[in-house]
Design a protein around this motif. Sequence first.
Motif, PDB file in Angstrom:
ATOM      1  N   ARG A   1       0.849  -1.189   0.000  1.00 62.92           N
ATOM      2  CA  ARG A   1       0.000   0.000   0.000  1.00 62.92           C
ATOM      3  C   ARG A   1       0.885   1.240   0.000  1.00 62.92           C
ATOM      4  NH1 ARG A   1      -4.062   0.911   4.902  1.00 62.92           N
ATOM      5  NH2 ARG A   1      -2.062   1.292   5.934  1.00 62.92           N
ATOM      6  N   LYS A   2       0.455   2.264  -0.721  1.00 67.94           N
ATOM      7  CA  LYS A   2       1.202   3.523  -0.791  1.00 67.94           C
ATOM      8  C   LYS A   2       0.447   4.630  -0.076  1.00 67.94           C
ATOM      9  CE  LYS A   2       3.588   2.572  -5.165  1.00 67.94           C
ATOM     10  NZ  LYS A   2       3.824   3.008  -6.550  1.00 67.94           N
ATOM     11  N   ASP A   3       1.203   5.627   0.398  1.00 67.99           N
ATOM     12  CA  ASP A   3       0.577   6.803   1.002  1.00 67.99           C
ATOM     13  C   ASP A   3       0.241   7.822  -0.078  1.00 67.99           C
ATOM     14  OD1 ASP A   3       2.955   8.097   0.302  1.00 67.99           O
ATOM     15  OD2 ASP A   3       3.784   7.966   2.328  1.00 67.99           O
ATOM     16  N   ASP A   4      -0.233   8.988   0.332  1.00 66.13           N
ATOM     17  CA  ASP A   4      -0.669  10.011  -0.619  1.00 66.13           C
ATOM     18  C   ASP A   4       0.470  10.526  -1.491  1.00 66.13           C
ATOM     19  OD1 ASP A   4      -3.187   9.775   0.404  1.00 66.13           O
ATOM     20  OD2 ASP A   4      -2.994  11.466   1.793  1.00 66.13           O
TER      21      ASP A   4
ATOM     22  N   VAL B  99       3.171  -3.231   4.085  1.00 64.60           N
ATOM     23  CA  VAL B  99       3.329  -4.465   3.318  1.00 64.60           C
ATOM     24  C   VAL B  99       2.768  -5.614   4.135  1.00 64.60           C
ATOM     25  CG1 VAL B  99       5.668  -4.856   4.201  1.00 64.60           C
ATOM     26  CG2 VAL B  99       4.961  -5.942   2.076  1.00 64.60           C
ATOM     27  N   LYS B 100       2.056  -6.529   3.464  1.00 68.77           N
ATOM     28  CA  LYS B 100       1.522  -7.718   4.118  1.00 68.77           C
ATOM     29  C   LYS B 100       1.953  -8.948   3.332  1.00 68.77           C
ATOM     30  CE  LYS B 100      -1.036  -5.146   6.891  1.00 68.77           C
ATOM     31  NZ  LYS B 100      -0.634  -4.915   8.306  1.00 68.77           N
ATOM     32  N   LEU B 101       2.270 -10.005   4.051  1.00 69.43           N
ATOM     33  CA  LEU B 101       2.630 -11.287   3.441  1.00 69.43           C
ATOM     34  C   LEU B 101       1.469 -12.251   3.646  1.00 69.43           C
ATOM     35  CD1 LEU B 101       6.292 -11.640   4.794  1.00 69.43           C
ATOM     36  CD2 LEU B 101       5.432 -10.212   2.931  1.00 69.43           C
ATOM     37  N   ILE B 102       1.066 -12.952   2.602  1.00 71.78           N
ATOM     38  CA  ILE B 102      -0.088 -13.846   2.682  1.00 71.78           C
ATOM     39  C   ILE B 102       0.297 -15.261   2.245  1.00 71.78           C
ATOM     40  CG2 ILE B 102      -1.735 -11.965   2.330  1.00 71.78           C
ATOM     41  CD1 ILE B 102      -1.984 -12.882  -0.601  1.00 71.78           C
ATOM     42  N   ASP B 103      -0.644 -16.182   2.409  1.00 68.67           N
ATOM     43  CA  ASP B 103      -0.513 -17.578   1.962  1.00 68.67           C
ATOM     44  C   ASP B 103       0.607 -18.331   2.679  1.00 68.67           C
ATOM     45  OD1 ASP B 103      -2.654 -17.407   0.336  1.00 68.67           O
ATOM     46  OD2 ASP B 103      -1.581 -17.607  -1.550  1.00 68.67           O
ATOM     47  N   TYR B 104       0.327 -18.736   3.899  1.00 68.65           N
ATOM     48  CA  TYR B 104       1.290 -19.499   4.701  1.00 68.65           C
ATOM     49  C   TYR B 104       0.976 -20.992   4.679  1.00 68.65           C
ATOM     50  CZ  TYR B 104       2.851 -14.999   6.443  1.00 68.65           C
ATOM     51  OH  TYR B 104       3.349 -13.719   6.533  1.00 68.65           O
ATOM     52  N   GLN B 105       0.295 -21.449   3.639  1.00 66.45           N
ATOM     53  CA  GLN B 105      -0.167 -22.826   3.580  1.00 66.45           C
ATOM     54  C   GLN B 105       0.963 -23.840   3.423  1.00 66.45           C
ATOM     55  OE1 GLN B 105      -2.828 -22.443   0.276  1.00 66.45           O
ATOM     56  NE2 GLN B 105      -1.213 -22.588  -1.253  1.00 66.45           N
ATOM     57  N   ALA B 106       2.141 -23.367   3.068  1.00 67.46           N
ATOM     58  CA  ALA B 106       3.261 -24.290   2.858  1.00 67.46           C
ATOM     59  C   ALA B 106       4.463 -23.925   3.729  1.00 67.46           C
ATOM     60  CB  ALA B 106       3.671 -24.288   1.379  1.00 67.46           C
TER      61      ALA B 106
END
Length: 447
Positions: A305-308, A315-322
């Motif tokens: 995500r950026k600011d104005d 920053v987000k990290l997703i998908d920890y299925q492995a």
Amino acid sequence: MTGDCGRFVESTVTRDQLPKQAPKQQPKQQQQQQRIDVRYLESLLRQCLDSESLVLLDRKISSLVPIDESYGSLVLQIEAKVRNFDESQSETVLHLVAKTPNKSDRPYFDFARCMKKEAYVYHELMPVYRQLERQMDVPEDELIDILPRYVGHRFSLGDRLSSDRVDDDAVLLMENLCLKGFYTCDRILGMDKAHAGKALEALARYHALGIALKQRRPDYFESRVVAHARINSRDYSQIDEGLDSILRMFHDAELDYRSLLERQLPTILERFEAYRGGKTNAARPREPWATVTHGDFWLKNVLYRKDDKGTINDVKLIDYQAYLFNSPLKDLPHFLYMGLDDRARERDFDALVDLYYDEFLKNLKRLEIDASPFTRPAFDEELKRQALDEMPMMILVFKFYVHDLKGKYENSSELMLNVFRSDCCRKPAFRERLLHIVRFYEDRGWL
């Protein structure tokens, strides 16, 4: 996440109420769209939000992620209009993302095992990490926050969180960050240095926390963290089939890869054999590097995500299925080599490796962990080892970049098997990518 978005026009019919067979004239995509739903969503929300008085007034559910980015699960976006009669009469719209099994899809990711691993990371591991940072006097507003907000999960309709049984009604719910301006990078164009750097800062902190937890709470780490990591969520027989297709290409006299790769071919063949059956992921990692890794760290599993002013501020990290119990540097080679755009790969690769190393040490010291075993020479040697281990999978992934993925497959199983078995290795584009990675490895002394 609040406010009245008006009446939803999509039906709230459950899967049990749908016709057993769609009319023959309907397109496949329309048939699939009608099957998308989450059964007993109201009771799930009551459980997750701990509110027995919550009433689901309306909902809209649709697919969020295409099949070539979601293997073995449906990733859905949900707009749920609810009212909590215990608190107020006002209506609230919840914007959620749900991961649930795709009944028609059984690819090389086993959803039941993936669900156990990912739910553990959201429900238990990340809160443990935050508590560990609190104990080290990290301010509350600076605690690690690299996941979407966890809402809740269920493994089955009949059992609550303590159950080990995972069925086709399993769901993992989290906040929909798309409505907050988060985005992913284009996998064809790749990332620039700024995006990759922000992701590596978050990853280095995540890796350092795993090492800190291992040292400070070894019994918990072994009994819970390592135990979940040992759950094998991949079907390596399918991966092996893809590796075999490339090995056949290497031995095809007509393609003359033996002459092309020259002295490097024996090393490449050796690494392919070592990767078979997931051996490099299953082996216990070397100390002092053993920690919690992401396990599927590529550019589509990072949200920005950026600011104005246009600066990346979250920053987000997703998908920890492995996720794995392994070396932290197993996450780096694929993310950097495959994810960077051409300019960043050629100019910024080494600077990004430096950034990761500095962040990793900084976080170890912040957690009062002895950083002396993690010298730069030891780091470079470990990175070389992990880059070699990951090379076969990176070469296999080349197939997905040169194969036409669009509009041909009904689910990810069909897509993946067709790509694995395809002869796109014969295409000049594959040959060019293979030669590039070999030269890239040679330039860094990794071969």
